[in-house]
Enzyme design. Structure first.
Site, short mmCIF file in Angstrom:
data_model
loop_
_atom_site.label_atom_id
_atom_site.label_comp_id
_atom_site.label_asym_id
_atom_site.label_seq_id
_atom_site.Cartn_x
_atom_site.Cartn_y
_atom_site.Cartn_z
N THR A 72 0.84 -1.20 0.00
CA THR A 72 0.00 0.00 0.00
C THR A 72 0.87 1.26 0.00
OG1 THR A 72 -1.78 -1.14 1.15
CG2 THR A 72 -1.73 1.25 1.38
N ASN A 152 -5.94 -9.18 -7.61
CA ASN A 152 -5.98 -9.92 -6.35
C ASN A 152 -7.28 -10.68 -6.12
OD1 ASN A 152 -6.37 -6.95 -6.27
ND2 ASN A 152 -7.38 -7.43 -4.33
N GLN A 180 0.65 -9.16 -6.25
CA GLN A 180 0.19 -10.56 -6.31
C GLN A 180 1.13 -11.46 -7.11
OE1 GLN A 180 -2.18 -12.20 -4.73
NE2 GLN A 180 -3.00 -10.42 -3.67
N SER A 200 5.01 -6.78 -2.05
CA SER A 200 4.73 -6.88 -0.62
C SER A 200 5.14 -8.25 -0.10
CB SER A 200 3.23 -6.65 -0.40
OG SER A 200 2.91 -6.85 0.94
N THR A 238 13.38 4.56 10.30
CA THR A 238 14.32 3.46 10.58
C THR A 238 13.81 2.18 9.93
OG1 THR A 238 14.91 4.50 12.66
CG2 THR A 238 15.44 2.16 12.44
N CYS A 329 -9.02 -6.56 2.29
CA CYS A 329 -9.49 -5.27 2.78
C CYS A 329 -11.01 -5.20 2.75
CB CYS A 329 -8.93 -4.15 1.92
SG CYS A 329 -7.27 -4.46 1.40
#
Ligand code: PLP
Length: 377
Positions: A72, A152, A180, A200, A238, A329
């Site tokens: 995202t 997705n 995906q 991701s 970080t 989601c």
């Protein structure tokens, strides 16, 4: 009762060996990678090793990979930076993009006055390249095309090489949300015109809360998240060292012997589709049947209305099957999926259910799914 996980497109279970790598990293890399002392340098070296590994898998340069907190964030970074920094005045997306692209595009259209074009898709979710070219040719406004690699919810694979070729021809930027597909399909960013690509970790059996963004070296962007000078001034904050190291390991694991892993899941997918046809002829596959056009991890079936269809996902869950009604989601939220609407398969009374697979699933699990389904349709 066995628990059967068929929601790999929402999050693919983290591998034991990835957990081991993460645990080791948490112990060994406890310095701040920005510190110049030995602990900092050790943590920095681990990040740079992970970057090198990810870059090699994508055929990218090391300097083109930037770690983020998730897919995202990578998607938001691209769309916002393209508009704020690269002079983009027009966005072209497909009507089945993930909400992290779609809602960002809507926001930029509403609040930044960007022209937004949403390309319709075919009944299986494919964009029309002729239509894309018409739009690209029609205006010389600086344009970003953001079209995902695979969807997705229904798995449709878009022709990213051809889209890239058109973007290059009309001098547009091209972003592909490959969340995906990375870890499942080989991707060579050097072979196609791709300006940006998002990925991701948790979609390829890595940890949640870490992702990466590929930025082609022709494009220089400033941070979307501002602060320190981490990630060579492109993404402040970080670094999630253990997450990054774990994600890189998961990617290597998935891409090692990829053809064998893919073949195994393709056969599992075919077995599921054939059995569904045999046992539940009233259901319809809304994904492409073949894995040339559809990501082999994803199937999506339409179940017609029945007295039980309203509670189908809940009953599957009670029967030990974890599946999804749409993307993670939107699962749980009883509103129609924009993807299912875009391919004209939404019907108020019936239900679309996604069963998404991985190389950790077995035929035995599919057989058990079929038994549980008997009680749910
Ligand atoms: N893009 C696609 C196609 C996805 O499937 C997802 C997650 O479901 C995302 C983006 C968002 O990724 P993340 O969960 O890492 O934020």
């Amino acid at each position: 009762m066995n628990s059967i996980y068929l929601d790999n497109a929402a999050s693919a279970p983290i591998l034991d060996e990835v957990i081991e790598v993460i645990n080791r990293s948490l112990i060994e890399h406890n310095g701040n990678p920005s510190s110049t002392h030995r602990y900092g340098r050790t943590a920095r070296a681990a990040i740079e090793q992970a970057r090198k590994s990810v870059a090699q898998h994508l055929h990218a340069s090391i300097g083109e990979i930037f770690f983020t907190s998730c897919g995202t964030e990578a998607n938001n970074t691209v769309l916002n930076c393209a508009v704020d920094q690269l002079g983009v005045k027009r966005l072209i997306i497909s009507s089945i993009e993930h909400p992290s692209v779609r809602n960002t595009a809507f926001f930029l259209a509403e609040y930044r006055g960007i022209e937004l074009i949403e390309l319709p898709v075919s009944e299986f979710g494919r964009i029309d390249l002729v239509e894309l070219e018409d739009h690209l040719a029609r205006s010389d406004q600086k344009t970003l095309v953001s079209i995902m690699h695979a969807n997705n919810e229904i798995g449709t694979i878009q022709p990213i090489a051809e889209i890239g070729h058109l973007c290059q021809k009309y001098n547009a930027l091209y972003h592909t949300d490959a969340v995906q597909t990375i870890g499942h399909l080989p991707v060579d960013v050097s072979a196609s015109y791709i300006s940006f690509l998002s990925a991701s970790g948790h979609k390829f059996h890595g940890p949640k809360g870490v992702g990466f963004l590929y930025v082609n070296s022709d494009n220089i962007i400033e941070p979307y998240i501002r602060g320190g000078s981490q990630e060579r001034n492109v993404r402040a904050g970080t670094e999630n060292v253990a997450g990054i190291v774990g994600m890189a390991h998961a990617l290597s694991y998935c891409l090692d012997n990829l053809p064998e892993k893919a073949q195994y899941v393709k056969e599992l997918r075919k077995y599921l589709i054939d059995k569904m046809e045999e046992k539940f002829p009233q259901t319809e596959l809304v994904s492409y049947p073949t894995t040339d056009d559809c990501l082999f991890t994803i199937t999506n079936f339409h179940f017609p209305q029945s007295p039980k269809s309203d509670l189908m996902l809940m009953n599957l869950d009670i029967g030990g099957i974890s599946a999804s009604g749409g993307s993670a989601c939107s699962s749980g939220a009883e509103k129609p999926s924009h993807v299912i609407e875009a391919i004209n398969r939404y019907d108020e009374d019936g239900k679309c259910v996604r069963f998404s697979l991985s190389f950790l699933n077995t035929r035995d699990e599919i057989d058990q799914l079929l038994v549980v389904l008997e009680k749910c349709v």
